[in-house]
Structures are given as structure tokens and as C-alpha cells.
Design a protein around this motif. Sequence first.
Motif, PDB file in Angstrom:
ATOM      1  N   LYS A 134      31.997  55.736  51.146  1.00  0.00           N
ATOM      2  CA  LYS A 134      33.051  55.795  50.057  1.00  0.00           C
ATOM      3  C   LYS A 134      34.588  55.251  49.237  1.00  0.00           C
ATOM      4  O   LYS A 134      35.823  55.548  49.155  1.00  0.00           O
ATOM      5  N   GLN A 135      33.538  53.355  49.799  1.00  0.00           N
ATOM      6  CA  GLN A 135      35.201  52.138  49.895  1.00  0.00           C
ATOM      7  C   GLN A 135      34.103  51.161  49.590  1.00  0.00           C
ATOM      8  O   GLN A 135      33.090  50.726  49.361  1.00  0.00           O
ATOM      9  N   LEU A 136      35.223  50.386  48.859  1.00  0.00           N
ATOM     10  CA  LEU A 136      34.972  48.733  48.217  1.00  0.00           C
ATOM     11  C   LEU A 136      36.040  48.232  49.282  1.00  0.00           C
ATOM     12  O   LEU A 136      37.279  48.274  49.345  1.00  0.00           O
ATOM     13  N   ARG A 137      34.758  47.364  49.452  1.00  0.00           N
ATOM     14  CA  ARG A 137      36.322  46.346  50.520  1.00  0.00           C
ATOM     15  C   ARG A 137      35.843  45.222  49.839  1.00  0.00           C
ATOM     16  O   ARG A 137      35.154  44.333  49.438  1.00  0.00           O
ATOM     17  N   ASP A 138      36.712  44.231  49.935  1.00  0.00           N
ATOM     18  CA  ASP A 138      36.871  42.549  49.696  1.00  0.00           C
ATOM     19  C   ASP A 138      37.466  42.018  50.587  1.00  0.00           C
ATOM     20  O   ASP A 138      38.310  41.811  50.998  1.00  0.00           O
ATOM     21  N   HIS A 139      36.802  41.289  50.951  1.00  0.00           N
ATOM     22  CA  HIS A 139      36.967  40.208  52.179  1.00  0.00           C
ATOM     23  C   HIS A 139      37.425  39.071  51.669  1.00  0.00           C
ATOM     24  O   HIS A 139      37.827  38.053  52.244  1.00  0.00           O
ATOM     25  N   VAL A 140      37.183  38.518  49.699  1.00  0.00           N
ATOM     26  CA  VAL A 140      37.492  37.321  49.660  1.00  0.00           C
ATOM     27  C   VAL A 140      38.861  37.813  47.926  1.00  0.00           C
ATOM     28  O   VAL A 140      38.701  36.107  47.711  1.00  0.00           O
ATOM     29  N   GLY A 141      38.815  38.112  48.283  1.00  0.00           N
ATOM     30  CA  GLY A 141      40.739  38.211  46.573  1.00  0.00           C
ATOM     31  C   GLY A 141      39.174  38.329  45.580  1.00  0.00           C
ATOM     32  O   GLY A 141      39.884  38.372  43.844  1.00  0.00           O
ATOM     33  N   GLY A 142      38.221  39.071  45.269  1.00  0.00           N
ATOM     34  CA  GLY A 142      37.529  39.555  44.077  1.00  0.00           C
ATOM     35  C   GLY A 142      38.177  40.652  43.183  1.00  0.00           C
ATOM     36  O   GLY A 142      37.980  40.782  42.031  1.00  0.00           O
ATOM     37  N   LEU A 143      38.591  40.830  44.276  1.00  0.00           N
ATOM     38  CA  LEU A 143      39.102  42.706  43.215  1.00  0.00           C
ATOM     39  C   LEU A 143      40.411  41.728  42.130  1.00  0.00           C
ATOM     40  O   LEU A 143      40.451  42.312  40.902  1.00  0.00           O
ATOM     41  N   ALA A 144      40.865  41.321  43.029  1.00  0.00           N
ATOM     42  CA  ALA A 144      42.076  40.590  42.512  1.00  0.00           C
ATOM     43  C   ALA A 144      42.097  39.590  41.208  1.00  0.00           C
ATOM     44  O   ALA A 144      42.404  39.872  39.834  1.00  0.00           O
ATOM     45  N   ASP A 145      40.356  39.179  41.412  1.00  0.00           N
ATOM     46  CA  ASP A 145      40.219  38.832  40.426  1.00  0.00           C
ATOM     47  C   ASP A 145      39.440  39.006  39.683  1.00  0.00           C
ATOM     48  O   ASP A 145      39.946  38.343  38.013  1.00  0.00           O
ATOM     49  N   ILE A 146      38.719  39.975  39.476  1.00  0.00           N
ATOM     50  CA  ILE A 146      38.037  40.856  38.446  1.00  0.00           C
ATOM     51  C   ILE A 146      39.248  41.320  38.070  1.00  0.00           C
ATOM     52  O   ILE A 146      38.650  40.860  36.275  1.00  0.00           O
ATOM     53  N   GLU A 147      40.459  42.114  38.460  1.00  0.00           N
ATOM     54  CA  GLU A 147      41.712  42.287  37.524  1.00  0.00           C
ATOM     55  C   GLU A 147      42.160  40.982  36.533  1.00  0.00           C
ATOM     56  O   GLU A 147      42.510  41.328  35.564  1.00  0.00           O
ATOM     57  N   ALA A 148      41.986  40.234  36.872  1.00  0.00           N
ATOM     58  CA  ALA A 148      42.192  38.844  35.834  1.00  0.00           C
ATOM     59  C   ALA A 148      41.695  38.710  35.323  1.00  0.00           C
ATOM     60  O   ALA A 148      42.060  37.426  34.680  1.00  0.00           O
TER      61      ALA A 148
END
Length: 397
Positions: A134-148
Motif C-alpha cells: 500500500k505504497q506509492l513509489r516515485d523514482h522519477v519526480g512524477g509526484l511533484a510534477d503531478i502536484e505542479a
Amino acid sequence: MRCEALQVDFSQPPWALAAPVVAGLTAAGHVVVFVGGCVRDHLLGRPITDLDLATDASPDQVEALFERCVTVGKQFGVTVVLVPGGEVEVATFRSDEAYIDGRRPTGVVTATEEVDVERRDFTCNALVLDPVRKQLRDHVGGLADIEAKCLRVVGDPKARLEEDRLRVLRGLRFAAHLGFTIEPATEQALRSVATTGLSRERIWEEWRKGVSDPCRSRWVCLVNELGLGSVLSPLLATADLPSLDHLPADCPSLSALAATLAATEPEALAAWLKTEPISREWRRDLPWLVCHQHPATWDSSLAERRAKLLAPAAASLMPLLVNREDWPQAANLHAEFTHLSAHRPQPYLTGADLIALGVAPGPQLGEILAALWKAQLAGEISDFSTAKEHAVALAGL
Ligand code: ATP
Ligand code: MG
């Protein structure tokens, strides 16, 4: 790597569809994670259209675990597992080998999750959702890009787009569809990478998806702004953007395409249709739709109007009429179409009836049938006996 605990109930739709696949692979000791559009759309609170899984199991191992599988691209490590209520795409973690001709990798090698995300196109499409931990893993900075709300190529933009030039068109579509701004280096690469060598089929598929999306006017703007009209179609340069915004959100693709091409001249349309891998039905209906969304084409007699409303393409015209404040008659046409569809008129007399009345088979018979049909649509004939009288008079019997 950024790693976040995520409260997702994987036993609920849409995730539950993949539950048997996740359970089967996990029980066999494999790693299995959700990847791609479903993770992105979940984070953005958008509806999820399909579920993609990635795993360390090989396609053969996947096939051995599940009874109902369709191998769609073994060389790319993709297996579709059929599950109750749908299907789930399972891709083996991979790294693409050298690309040839900007279209496809020469081969793939199995890899780990960390390496697999590196081959994905945009950071928002490269997030990993682990249903076991039950984890979200981000190896490429995608989470920050989705937020922005930012569209960014994974890795070096120019090199990655050159590897597979379809990514240029995918990038435009994602930016429009998600309402993301394009990160500057990605934008520069989108502008500069030549999209030569792509098949018309792949280009047409992007066209179809671009105009089918409710954000179609943003997509057309981006295509033109980034100078990609020449790849997709120069006809997009004359697309009428305000009228695209008036289309209903669920507008069918064919209707949306007709609206996009509203300003296209018949000759240019005919020439374009010859170059595109479009179905026969669309080829037949598009010129009619492009023409009949203009009010002037409906300044005709009652019989002609009804005949047009009974044409095969008329149903596809209706989504183009719903929000036409600039065309007062549009609502009436819509109502008339609905009525005609519900009470579809049938000719009172057939060719056989005319022959029985004494009309000789031949061109005159066809002409009489056409005249009778026209009179019926004009409301001059409303039953069998009047039709017969009309026929007798027309045939001079
Ligand atoms: P959609 O909502 O349009 O289905 P999606 O992100 O799921 O969006 P798909 O075409 O279904 O897009 O592909 C699934 C995933 O596979 C993508 O999210 C991306 O990670 C990867 N992918 C697909 N096509 C490419 C490509 N040409 N280059 C690199 N990665 C790709
Ligand atoms: Mg998808």
C-alpha cells in the motif's frame, strides 16, 4: 526515491478488477504493481479507464499462472489477463534496447521496477502503486510534477522523444487532456524532434484520440502552437476553436471530427480523406457532416429537410446542434430528427406495388417511386390509397 503510504481500498472498483491477478502473482512470489495511467488518474482524482500492472514475472510465468490470457506483445513482455468483468494488462519490468528508426526498440530485456520506470514516456505516467505494501513509489519526480500539473519527459527530453517519435504526439495529447503545462526542456524537444517515419495509422490514432477528448480545443491549439499541424493535418490550422468548446463533453469522435473540420473546403477534405486510414463509414459520413453543420444547407423544402434527417449520418450531426445558440433552428432540427427516428416513415408503395398497378419496370418506375417518396415526406401523401392515386396519376394510367 519518494515513497508515500497511500490509503487505497484495492478491494473496491476499479482496483478490484485486478485483484485476482495481483493475488495470483503475489502468491507465486512475484512483485506486482499498478503503473501508468491508472496511478496518474487516481492521484488526479480522474476516472480510471484501464488498469495496467507491471511485474517481475516473465510473460511465460504470467501465462502459466492464469487460465485466460491473450499474448499481445510477447517481445515487449505484455500479456492481457482476462478476469471476470474485464481485462488487465500485465507487463514484465523491462528496459528497452536500442531504438531503430525512431519507432520501436530492437528488443527488450527484463529489468527491475526502478529500471522499468526509466523507459516510460512522461513522469506523470511513471509512478508505481504497490497494492501489497500500500505504497506509492516515485523514482522519477512524477509526484511533484503531478502536484505542479507539469508534463515532463522521463530522462533527456530530446533523446527520449527521438527514440520513439510517437511520444511527441502522446505528449501533446496528455498536456491537453490533463490541463498540464509543458516543462520548458520538454517543450523545446516537442518542437524540435522531427516526427518523420511514423505510420499514418499511429498518427491517425492520435488524431482520433485528440479530437475525441473533451479538451479537444486545447489540443488543437497545442498542435498548432508547437507547429505539429503538418504532421497531424494542416486542416487543423483552420479549426474553429469556439465551436469546439460548445460540443457536449461526451460528443462521439466522428461528430467531434466533423466539428473540427467545419471550415474545411470540400476539395481539401476529399484530398485529406484519401491520405488517412479512416473507415469506409467515416469516409462516407464526414463530407456530409462537415457540410450540414452549416445553417445555410438547411434552407430547403420540408421534403428535402426530412430526407436529410433520415440520412445515415444525421444521428452524428445531432451532438453538433445541441449548444448552437447562433443557430435558432438547430433545436427544431434536433426535435424533428428525434421524432422522425422514433416514427421512421416507410414508403407506402414499393416497386412491386407499382408493377401490380400496371407500371412497366424501367427508369420511369424509379422516377415515380422517388416522386412518391418526396410527396410523402412533404406531407402530401399520408396513406396507402392517396399514394395509389398519386402513382396512377404520375404513371398516366
Ligand atoms: P490513457 O489514459 O490514454 O490510457 P495511459 O498513460 O494509460 O493513458 P497507455 O497508452 O495506456 O497510456 O500506456 C500505459 C503506460 O505505458 C503509459 O502510462 C506509459 O507509462 C507507458 N507507455 C505507453 N506508450 C509509451 C511510449 N510510446 N513510450 C514510453 N512509454 C509508454
Ligand atoms: Mg492506458
